[in-house]
Design a protein around this motif. Structure first.
Motif, PDB file in Angstrom:
ATOM      1  N   SER A 201      55.961  96.986 118.915  1.00 37.07           N
ATOM      2  CA  SER A 201      55.690  96.089 117.802  1.00 37.07           C
ATOM      3  C   SER A 201      56.975  95.793 117.037  1.00 37.07           C
ATOM      4  O   SER A 201      57.845  96.658 116.904  1.00 37.07           O
ATOM      5  CB  SER A 201      54.665  96.715 116.849  1.00 37.07           C
ATOM      6  N   ASN A 202      57.093  94.578 116.538  1.00 32.95           N
ATOM      7  CA  ASN A 202      58.238  94.178 115.737  1.00 32.95           C
ATOM      8  C   ASN A 202      57.816  94.119 114.275  1.00 32.95           C
ATOM      9  O   ASN A 202      57.044  93.246 113.879  1.00 32.95           O
ATOM     10  CB  ASN A 202      58.757  92.807 116.190  1.00 32.95           C
ATOM     11  N   HIS A 203      58.337  95.047 113.467  1.00 37.08           N
ATOM     12  CA  HIS A 203      57.970  95.106 112.058  1.00 37.08           C
ATOM     13  C   HIS A 203      59.022  94.482 111.150  1.00 37.08           C
ATOM     14  O   HIS A 203      58.889  94.527 109.925  1.00 37.08           O
ATOM     15  CB  HIS A 203      57.730  96.562 111.645  1.00 37.08           C
ATOM     16  N   GLU A 204      60.082  93.910 111.750  1.00 30.36           N
ATOM     17  CA  GLU A 204      61.114  93.277 110.939  1.00 30.36           C
ATOM     18  C   GLU A 204      60.585  91.982 110.325  1.00 30.36           C
ATOM     19  O   GLU A 204      59.740  91.296 110.914  1.00 30.36           O
ATOM     20  CB  GLU A 204      62.351  92.983 111.784  1.00 30.36           C
ATOM     21  N   LEU A 205      61.100  91.646 109.145  1.00 33.10           N
ATOM     22  CA  LEU A 205      60.705  90.411 108.481  1.00 33.10           C
ATOM     23  C   LEU A 205      61.583  89.265 108.954  1.00 33.10           C
ATOM     24  O   LEU A 205      62.786  89.428 109.172  1.00 33.10           O
ATOM     25  CB  LEU A 205      60.837  90.564 106.963  1.00 33.10           C
ATOM     26  N   ASP A 206      60.981  88.110 109.121  1.00 34.35           N
ATOM     27  CA  ASP A 206      61.726  86.912 109.481  1.00 34.35           C
ATOM     28  C   ASP A 206      62.169  86.230 108.193  1.00 34.35           C
ATOM     29  O   ASP A 206      61.432  85.466 107.579  1.00 34.35           O
ATOM     30  CB  ASP A 206      60.831  85.968 110.303  1.00 34.35           C
ATOM     31  N   LEU A 207      63.405  86.512 107.790  1.00 32.55           N
ATOM     32  CA  LEU A 207      63.941  85.971 106.541  1.00 32.55           C
ATOM     33  C   LEU A 207      65.160  85.110 106.828  1.00 32.55           C
ATOM     34  O   LEU A 207      66.223  85.234 106.208  1.00 32.55           O
ATOM     35  CB  LEU A 207      64.305  87.108 105.581  1.00 32.55           C
ATOM     36  N   ALA A 208      65.015  84.197 107.797  1.00 27.66           N
ATOM     37  CA  ALA A 208      66.140  83.369 108.223  1.00 27.66           C
ATOM     38  C   ALA A 208      66.551  82.362 107.153  1.00 27.66           C
ATOM     39  O   ALA A 208      67.711  81.951 107.084  1.00 27.66           O
ATOM     40  CB  ALA A 208      65.790  82.641 109.516  1.00 27.66           C
ATOM     41  N   GLY A 209      65.622  81.942 106.312  1.00 27.32           N
ATOM     42  CA  GLY A 209      65.945  80.938 105.296  1.00 27.32           C
ATOM     43  C   GLY A 209      65.227  81.232 104.004  1.00 27.32           C
ATOM     44  O   GLY A 209      64.368  82.115 103.924  1.00 27.32           O
ATOM     45  N   ILE A 210      65.566  80.480 102.939  1.00 19.79           N
ATOM     46  CA  ILE A 210      64.955  80.703 101.632  1.00 19.79           C
ATOM     47  C   ILE A 210      63.448  80.460 101.688  1.00 19.79           C
ATOM     48  O   ILE A 210      62.687  81.102 100.981  1.00 19.79           O
ATOM     49  CB  ILE A 210      65.609  79.801 100.562  1.00 19.79           C
ATOM     50  N   GLY A 211      63.017  79.546 102.575  1.00 19.82           N
ATOM     51  CA  GLY A 211      61.587  79.296 102.731  1.00 19.82           C
ATOM     52  C   GLY A 211      60.855  80.527 103.231  1.00 19.82           C
ATOM     53  O   GLY A 211      59.746  80.823 102.782  1.00 19.82           O
ATOM     54  N   ASP A 212      61.495  81.265 104.158  1.00 18.74           N
ATOM     55  CA  ASP A 212      60.878  82.493 104.676  1.00 18.74           C
ATOM     56  C   ASP A 212      60.827  83.569 103.605  1.00 18.74           C
ATOM     57  O   ASP A 212      59.849  84.313 103.498  1.00 18.74           O
ATOM     58  CB  ASP A 212      61.669  82.996 105.885  1.00 18.74           C
TER      59      ASP A 212
END
Length: 245
Positions: A201-212
């Motif tokens: 499982s991938n528990h990392e957050l997708d925070l690529a941009g300010i929208g994310d």
């Protein structure tokens, strides 16, 4: 967490208990098979080589056109999946988010005959025959014939990352389905070998941009700027009193 290095007992040599073959030919490949292919031993001496004397006696070989073998469950989402694969003429790699309808995503390496380059491609298809396919990203790299490489995919809610030997080579936004199984993909007349398939499982957050970042803050806190909790107000008053003293 899933891991398969295809190490089995000699009695189970013909079994792939954790896998479902959807298309093509998939068989366990032994160190004895490799020795025969390289003319190191005669075919009749194949059985003289024993798993107990090899740390990597078995691998999985796939053959055919658009051959697919899968494992996992349809509800799997946001996961990483990886495999070691031996580069030979053909196309080989990871398939993921495989849907019951037949559509799936894939990260593959394509190697042409007598070429020292591999075309790494992230693509998706709405049907199991992979025609047509939509290319989401691609990059070319040099490889040696017969070289073992590791391909890895990491999926988020709306993003896919692809890695070659631990180096990120593709990172793109994608409208992924709710979930899907994962597996191995091959197009080859002579056969491609895989080993050490793993997923988690991938528990990392997708925070690529300010929208994310904003979307995650709203989901977690109900607002972009989290509201103070009632007891936090008393904590702040206590801090102010201490500073005043």
């Amino acid at each position: 967490v899933f891991h398969d290095d295809f190490m089995v007992t000699e009695e189970d040599e013909g079994k792939l208990a954790a896998w479902d073959i959807l298309s093509g030919t998939w068989l366990l490949h032994t160190a004895g098979d490799s020795a025969v292919e390289r003319d190191i031993i005669k075919a009749e001496a194949r059985k003289s080589l024993k798993p107990a004397y090899s740390s990597n006696f078995y691998s999985l070989q796939g053959k055919g056109t658009n051959s697919l073998i899968v494992t996992g469950y349809d509800f799997y989402d946001s996961y990483s999946a990886e495999t070691a694969v031996q580069t030979k003429p053909g196309e080989m790699g990871m398939a993921f988010y495989i849907r019951p309808s037949g559509g799936f995503y894939a990260f593959t390496a394509r190697v042409e005959e007598d070429s020292d380059e591999a075309l790494l491609t992230l693509w998706k298809t709405a049907a199991s025959n992979t025609v047509p396919r939509e290319i989401l990203g691609a990059i070319s790299t040099r490889v040696t014939h017969g070289q073992w490489i590791k391909l890895r995919t990491v999926t988020f809610q709306n993003r896919v990352q692809c890695f070659l030997d631990g180096i990120k080579v593709i990172d793109t936004a994608a409208e992924l389905p709710p979930g899907g199984r994962f597996g191995l993909f091959v197009t080859s007349d002579t056969g491609i070998r895989f080993d050490d398939v793993a997923a988690e499982s991938n528990h990392e957050l997708d925070l690529a941009g300010i929208g994310d970042v904003r979307r995650h803050a709203i989901v977690e806190n109900g607002d972009f700027f989290p509201k103070k909790r009632f007891l936090d107000l008393f904590a702040q008053i206590d801090v102010d009193d201490r500073v005043g003293r």
